[in-house]
Design an enzyme around this catalytic site. Structure first.
Site, PDB file in Angstrom:
ATOM      1  N   ASP A  13       0.808  -1.221   0.000  1.00 13.63           N
ATOM      2  CA  ASP A  13       0.000   0.000   0.000  1.00 13.63           C
ATOM      3  C   ASP A  13       0.843   1.274   0.000  1.00 13.63           C
ATOM      4  O   ASP A  13       0.446   2.300   0.558  1.00 13.63           O
ATOM      5  CB  ASP A  13      -0.971   0.010   1.203  1.00 13.63           C
ATOM      6  CG  ASP A  13      -1.823  -1.241   1.244  1.00 13.63           C
ATOM      7  OD1 ASP A  13      -2.159  -1.756   0.159  1.00 13.63           O
ATOM      8  OD2 ASP A  13      -2.149  -1.701   2.353  1.00 13.63           O
ATOM      9  N   LYS A  16       1.949   1.932  -5.164  1.00 14.03           N
ATOM     10  CA  LYS A  16       2.512   1.327  -6.388  1.00 14.03           C
ATOM     11  C   LYS A  16       1.577   1.546  -7.580  1.00 14.03           C
ATOM     12  O   LYS A  16       2.017   1.851  -8.682  1.00 14.03           O
ATOM     13  CB  LYS A  16       2.726  -0.186  -6.184  1.00 14.03           C
ATOM     14  CG  LYS A  16       3.691  -0.525  -5.075  1.00 14.03           C
ATOM     15  CD  LYS A  16       3.793  -2.025  -4.864  1.00 14.03           C
ATOM     16  CE  LYS A  16       2.545  -2.643  -4.268  1.00 14.03           C
ATOM     17  NZ  LYS A  16       2.234  -2.215  -2.895  1.00 14.03           N
ATOM     18  N   GLY A  40      -4.478  -4.448  -3.734  1.00 17.19           N
ATOM     19  CA  GLY A  40      -5.479  -3.403  -3.963  1.00 17.19           C
ATOM     20  C   GLY A  40      -4.710  -2.183  -4.393  1.00 17.19           C
ATOM     21  O   GLY A  40      -4.056  -1.551  -3.578  1.00 17.19           O
ATOM     22  N   HIS A  41      -4.706  -1.885  -5.684  1.00 22.04           N
ATOM     23  CA  HIS A  41      -3.898  -0.783  -6.216  1.00 22.04           C
ATOM     24  C   HIS A  41      -4.814   0.347  -6.673  1.00 22.04           C
ATOM     25  O   HIS A  41      -5.660   0.144  -7.546  1.00 22.04           O
ATOM     26  CB  HIS A  41      -3.025  -1.274  -7.382  1.00 22.04           C
ATOM     27  CG  HIS A  41      -1.988  -2.274  -6.951  1.00 22.04           C
ATOM     28  ND1 HIS A  41      -1.107  -2.864  -7.820  1.00 22.04           N
ATOM     29  CD2 HIS A  41      -1.658  -2.753  -5.717  1.00 22.04           C
ATOM     30  CE1 HIS A  41      -0.299  -3.679  -7.154  1.00 22.04           C
ATOM     31  NE2 HIS A  41      -0.626  -3.633  -5.876  1.00 22.04           N
ATOM     32  N   GLN A 224       2.041  -6.361  -3.273  1.00 19.44           N
ATOM     33  CA  GLN A 224       2.597  -6.544  -1.921  1.00 19.44           C
ATOM     34  C   GLN A 224       3.943  -5.806  -1.800  1.00 19.44           C
ATOM     35  O   GLN A 224       4.141  -4.820  -2.480  1.00 19.44           O
ATOM     36  CB  GLN A 224       2.732  -8.029  -1.555  1.00 19.44           C
ATOM     37  CG  GLN A 224       1.399  -8.743  -1.369  1.00 19.44           C
ATOM     38  CD  GLN A 224       0.726  -9.136  -2.662  1.00 19.44           C
ATOM     39  OE1 GLN A 224       1.318  -9.782  -3.501  1.00 19.44           O
ATOM     40  NE2 GLN A 224      -0.520  -8.755  -2.847  1.00 19.44           N
TER      41      GLN A 224
HETATM   42  P1  GDP Z   1      -0.687   0.190  -3.544  1.00 16.83           P
HETATM   43  O1  GDP Z   1      -1.285  -1.060  -3.044  1.00 16.83           O
HETATM   44  O2  GDP Z   1       0.786   0.258  -3.294  1.00 16.83           O
HETATM   45  O3  GDP Z   1      -1.019   0.486  -4.979  1.00 16.83           O
HETATM   46  O4  GDP Z   1      -1.319   1.370  -2.676  1.00 16.83           O
HETATM   47  P2  GDP Z   1      -2.881   1.534  -2.266  1.00 16.83           P
HETATM   48  O5  GDP Z   1      -3.636   1.976  -3.453  1.00 16.83           O
HETATM   49  O6  GDP Z   1      -3.362   0.336  -1.536  1.00 16.83           O
HETATM   50  O7  GDP Z   1      -2.782   2.670  -1.166  1.00 16.83           O
HETATM   51  C1  GDP Z   1      -2.209   3.913  -1.446  1.00 16.83           C
HETATM   52  C2  GDP Z   1      -3.248   5.011  -1.159  1.00 16.83           C
HETATM   53  O8  GDP Z   1      -2.619   6.266  -1.115  1.00 16.83           O
HETATM   54  C3  GDP Z   1      -4.308   5.118  -2.231  1.00 16.83           C
HETATM   55  O9  GDP Z   1      -5.503   5.551  -1.643  1.00 16.83           O
HETATM   56  C4  GDP Z   1      -3.749   6.193  -3.164  1.00 16.83           C
HETATM   57  O10 GDP Z   1      -4.763   6.876  -3.894  1.00 16.83           O
HETATM   58  C5  GDP Z   1      -3.093   7.107  -2.169  1.00 16.83           C
HETATM   59  N1  GDP Z   1      -1.899   7.837  -2.626  1.00 16.83           N
HETATM   60  C6  GDP Z   1      -0.912   7.402  -3.466  1.00 16.83           C
HETATM   61  N2  GDP Z   1       0.084   8.322  -3.523  1.00 16.83           N
HETATM   62  C7  GDP Z   1      -0.290   9.341  -2.722  1.00 16.83           C
HETATM   63  C8  GDP Z   1       0.327  10.575  -2.338  1.00 16.83           C
HETATM   64  O11 GDP Z   1       1.444  10.918  -2.728  1.00 16.83           O
HETATM   65  N3  GDP Z   1      -0.360  11.355  -1.446  1.00 16.83           N
HETATM   66  C9  GDP Z   1      -1.593  11.015  -0.956  1.00 16.83           C
HETATM   67  N4  GDP Z   1      -2.180  11.843  -0.100  1.00 16.83           N
HETATM   68  N5  GDP Z   1      -2.188   9.869  -1.305  1.00 16.83           N
HETATM   69  C10 GDP Z   1      -1.551   9.046  -2.161  1.00 16.83           C
HETATM   70  P1  IMO Z   2      -0.821  -4.315  -2.197  1.00 14.85           P
HETATM   71  O1  IMO Z   2      -0.381  -4.877  -3.534  1.00 14.85           O
HETATM   72  C1  IMO Z   2      -0.913  -4.767   2.130  1.00 14.85           C
HETATM   73  C2  IMO Z   2      -0.903  -8.877   3.682  1.00 14.85           C
HETATM   74  C3  IMO Z   2      -2.141  -9.326   4.433  1.00 14.85           C
HETATM   75  C4  IMO Z   2      -1.520 -10.295   5.427  1.00 14.85           C
HETATM   76  C5  IMO Z   2      -0.436 -10.963   4.591  1.00 14.85           C
HETATM   77  C6  IMO Z   2      -0.837 -12.288   3.985  1.00 14.85           C
HETATM   78  O2  IMO Z   2      -2.108  -3.592  -2.260  1.00 14.85           O
HETATM   79  O3  IMO Z   2       0.283  -3.539  -1.569  1.00 14.85           O
HETATM   80  P2  IMO Z   2      -2.392 -12.982   1.935  1.00 14.85           P
HETATM   81  O4  IMO Z   2      -3.844 -12.746   1.679  1.00 14.85           O
HETATM   82  O5  IMO Z   2      -1.493 -12.450   0.887  1.00 14.85           O
HETATM   83  O6  IMO Z   2      -2.091 -14.421   2.249  1.00 14.85           O
HETATM   84  O7  IMO Z   2      -2.070 -12.180   3.306  1.00 14.85           O
HETATM   85  O8  IMO Z   2      -0.111 -10.054   3.554  1.00 14.85           O
HETATM   86  N1  IMO Z   2      -1.135  -8.344   2.334  1.00 14.85           N
HETATM   87  C7  IMO Z   2      -1.092  -7.044   2.008  1.00 14.85           C
HETATM   88  N2  IMO Z   2      -0.929  -5.948   2.775  1.00 14.85           N
HETATM   89  N3  IMO Z   2      -1.028  -4.631   0.801  1.00 14.85           N
HETATM   90  C8  IMO Z   2      -1.164  -5.711   0.013  1.00 14.85           C
HETATM   91  O9  IMO Z   2      -1.135  -5.642  -1.337  1.00 14.85           O
HETATM   92  C9  IMO Z   2      -1.242  -6.992   0.603  1.00 14.85           C
HETATM   93  N4  IMO Z   2      -1.401  -8.251   0.134  1.00 14.85           N
HETATM   94  C10 IMO Z   2      -1.312  -9.069   1.192  1.00 14.85           C
HETATM   95  O10 IMO Z   2      -2.773  -8.237   5.082  1.00 14.85           O
HETATM   96  O11 IMO Z   2      -0.888  -9.582   6.461  1.00 14.85           O
HETATM   97 MG    MG Z   3      -2.820  -1.712  -1.766  1.00 17.39          MG
END
Ligand code: GDP
Ligand code: IMO
Ligand code: MG
Length: 427
Positions: A13, A16, A40-41, A224
C-alpha cells in the site's frame, strides 16, 4: 531494451498503483508477475478512483498491452467482475491478456484460507486477505495446482478438479467439520468463466521476450512488498510469493539481464495490515492522525491500517535486496502540519543495536526503535510541482532519506492524482 520494475519497499500500500499508472502511459506492456487479488492498487484519474486487484494498473491508459503473468494466482470470478466494472465505466479492456501458465484460485482455496484463519489462535493468525492466496500457492508448490491452460481442455480440467476436490473435501470434513463443496457446481462455474476468458489466455512468455528484444518499454508491476516476501519478510506474517525484484525473473519468465531500472515505492511513513512485528508502530494520537490524514484503510479488505513512523532499517533492507536504482516517495503531503517527525535508523533488541532485519520474528517483536528527530513543516504541498517550492524542512527530510538509503530519489508524489508529482530526475 527497457525493462522497468516497480516494487513496494515496506508492507504494501505504498502507492505502487499510482506510480505504475504515472509511468504506464509510455509502456508498451504492463506485466503483473506475482500475487493475486490480495493486492489493492488505487489509481485516481480526474478525481475518479479505480481500485485494481488483479488487473495491472496500466489498464486505464489503453495504449499498451496488459499481462497477468505466469507467477500470478488468478481467481477468474474476481477477474471478470473487475473487467465488468471497467466496462461499465466505458474504459477499454480488450488489451488484457492472461498467461496460460498462471495458477487458478479455486473456491476450495478461498474456503481453506478462511477456515485456517478463523480456527487459528490470536497469536497464530496471519490476518490474510482471505482470498485463497496461500492455499493456491501451496498447491502450486505441491504440484497439484490447476492452471489457466487447463481451462482450454475441459476434460483435463474436470479430472484435475475431481482429484483436488476429493482431498480438500476430506480436509474440510475431518479437520474443520465444514461442509463439502460441490464438484458439479464448480465445474459449471468454471466452464462459464472459461467461455468469457478464453480469448485472453495466451502464452505470454515469447511475447514479453520479443518486446524486450524489440526495445519496447515493459513495466513489471509488483504487488505486496518487501516485508511480505515469503523468503525475506517477517515470516510467517508474509504473503506466499516473492514481491521483490528477484520475483520478476521467476514470475514473468525473464532474465535478470532484461531489467534496467528497479523503482522502489516508499511511503514517507509506515503502514501495515495484518498481524506481525511493526517496530515503529504508533498506538497513540499521532498514529490516529496518520490514519485519518492518509485515509489508511485497506483497498482490498477495508481494514484500518496500522500506522507508524518511517522505518529506514526496513527501507535499507528493501534498497539492498531489490537493488533499487530509484526511489519514489509517496504521501509525504500527509506529514504536513507535524512539529517534529521521527525516522527510525536502528533497532535495540535485548540491549544490542541492530541495523538490519533479524530473521527471528520473535526477537523483532521485542525491538525498540532508535529514532532521529527532524523538524516538520506546516505548508500544504499537494499542489506543488517543483522541488524548489517545497518547504526547507520537507527537502531536508527527503535529503536525509536519500543519504541514509544511498539511492537516488527520483519522484516525490504529493497527492493521489496521477498529476500530483514532483520529478527530481528523469525517469
Ligand atoms: P498500492 O497497493 O501500493 O497500490 O497502494 P494503495 O492503493 O493500496 O494505497 C495507497 C493510497 O494512497 C491510495 O488511496 C492512493 O490513492 C493514495 N496515494 C498514493 N500516492 C499518494 C500521495 O502521494 N499522497 C496522498 N495523499 N495519497 C496518495
Ligand atoms: P498491495 O499490492 C498490504 C498482507 C495481508 C496479510 C499478509 C498475507 O495492495 O500492496 P495474503 O492474503 O497475501 O495471504 O495475506 O499479507 N497483504 C497485504 N498488505 N497490501 C497488500 O497488497 C497486501 N497483500 C497481502 O494483510 O498480512
Ligand atoms: Mg494496496
Amino acid at each position: 531494451m527497457a525493462g522497468y520494475v516497480v516494487v513496494g519497499t515496506q508492507w504494501g500500500d505504498e502507492g505502487k498503483g499510482k506510480i505504475i499508472d504515472v509511468l504506464g502511459h509510455k509502456a508498451d506492456y504492463v506485466v503483473r508477475f506475482q500475487g493475486g487479488n490480495n493486492a489493492g492498487h488505487t489509481v485516481v484519474v480526474d478525481g475518479e478512483k479505480f481500485i485494481l486487484h488483479l488487473l495491472p494498473s496500466g489498464m486505464l491508459h489503453g495504449n499498451g498491452k496488459c499481462i497477468i503473468g505466469p507467477g500470478v494466482v488468478v481467481d477468474p470470478k474476481v477477474l471478470l467482475k473487475e473487467l465488468s466494472v471497467l466496462d461499465a465505466k466505458g474504459a477499454k479492456t480488450d488489451h488484457l491478456f492472461i498467461s496460460d501458465r498462471a495458477q487458478l484460485i479455486m473456491p476450495y482455496h478461498v474456503t481453506l484460507d478462511i477456515l485456517k484463519e478463523d480456527s487459528a489462535t490470536d497469536a497464530n493468525r496471519i490476518g490474510t486477505t482471505r482470498r485463497g492466496i496461500g492455499p493456491c500457492y501451496a498447491d502450486k508448490i505441491s504440484r497439484c495446482g490447476i492452471r489457466m491452460v487447463d481451462l482450454l481442455d475441459m476434460e483435463l480440467f474436470a479430472k484435475k478438479l475431481k482429484l483436488n476436490l476429493e482431498e480438500k473435501n476430506m480436509i474440510f470434513d475431518k479437520i474443520y467439520n465444514a461442509p463439502a463443496l460441490s464438484y458439479e457446481q464448480i465445474l459449471e462455474d468454471y466452464k462459464g468463466y472459461t467461455e468469457l476468458l478464453k480469448h485472453r489466455i495466451i502464452d505470454s512468455t515469447p511475447i514479453i521476450h520479443q518486446a524486450l528484444k524489440d526495445d519496447k518499454f515493459v513495466l513489471f508491476e509488483g504487488a505486496q512488498a518487501m516485508m511480505l516476501d515469503i523468503d525475506h519478510g517477517n515470516y510467517p506474517f508474509v504473503t506466499s510469493s516473492s514481491p521483490t525484484a528477484g520475483g520478476v525473473t521467476v514470475g514473468a519468465g525473464v532474465s535478470p539481464r532484461s531489467i534496467n531500472r528497479i523503482i522502489g515505492v516508499m511511503k514517507a511513513y509506515t503502514t501495515k495490515v495484518g498481524a506481525g512485528p511493526f517496530v515503529t508502530e504508533l498506538n497513540d494520537e499521532t498514529g490516529e492522525t496518520l490514519r485519518a490524514v492518509g485515509h489508511e484503510y485497506g483497498a482490498t479488505t477495508g481494514r484500518p491500517r496500522r500506522c507508524g513512523w518511517l522505518d529506514l532499517v526496513v527501507g535499507k533492507y528493501a534498497t539492498d535486496i531489490n537493488g533499487l536504482t530509484d526511489i519514489v516517495i509517496t504521501k509525504i503531503d500527509c506529514l504536513s502540519g507535524m512539529d517534529t517527525i521521527k525516522i527510525c535508523t536502528a533497532y535495540e533488541i535485548d540491549g544490542k543495536i541492530h541495523t538490519s532485519i533479524p530473521a527471528s520474528t520473535e526477537s523483532l517483536m521485542r525491538a525498540k526503535p532508535i529514532y532521529e528527530e527532524l523538524p516538520g513543516w506546516q505548508e500544504d504541498i499537494t499542489q506543488m510541482k517543483n522541488y524548489e517550492e517545497l518547504p526547507e524542512n520537507c527537502k531536508n527530510y527527503i535529503k536525509r532519506m536519500e543519504e541514509f538509503l544511498e539511492c537516488q530519489i527520483t519522484v516525490v508524489s504529493v497527492g493521489p492524482d496521477r498529476t500530483q508529482n514532483i520529478f527530481l530526475k528523469d525517469i
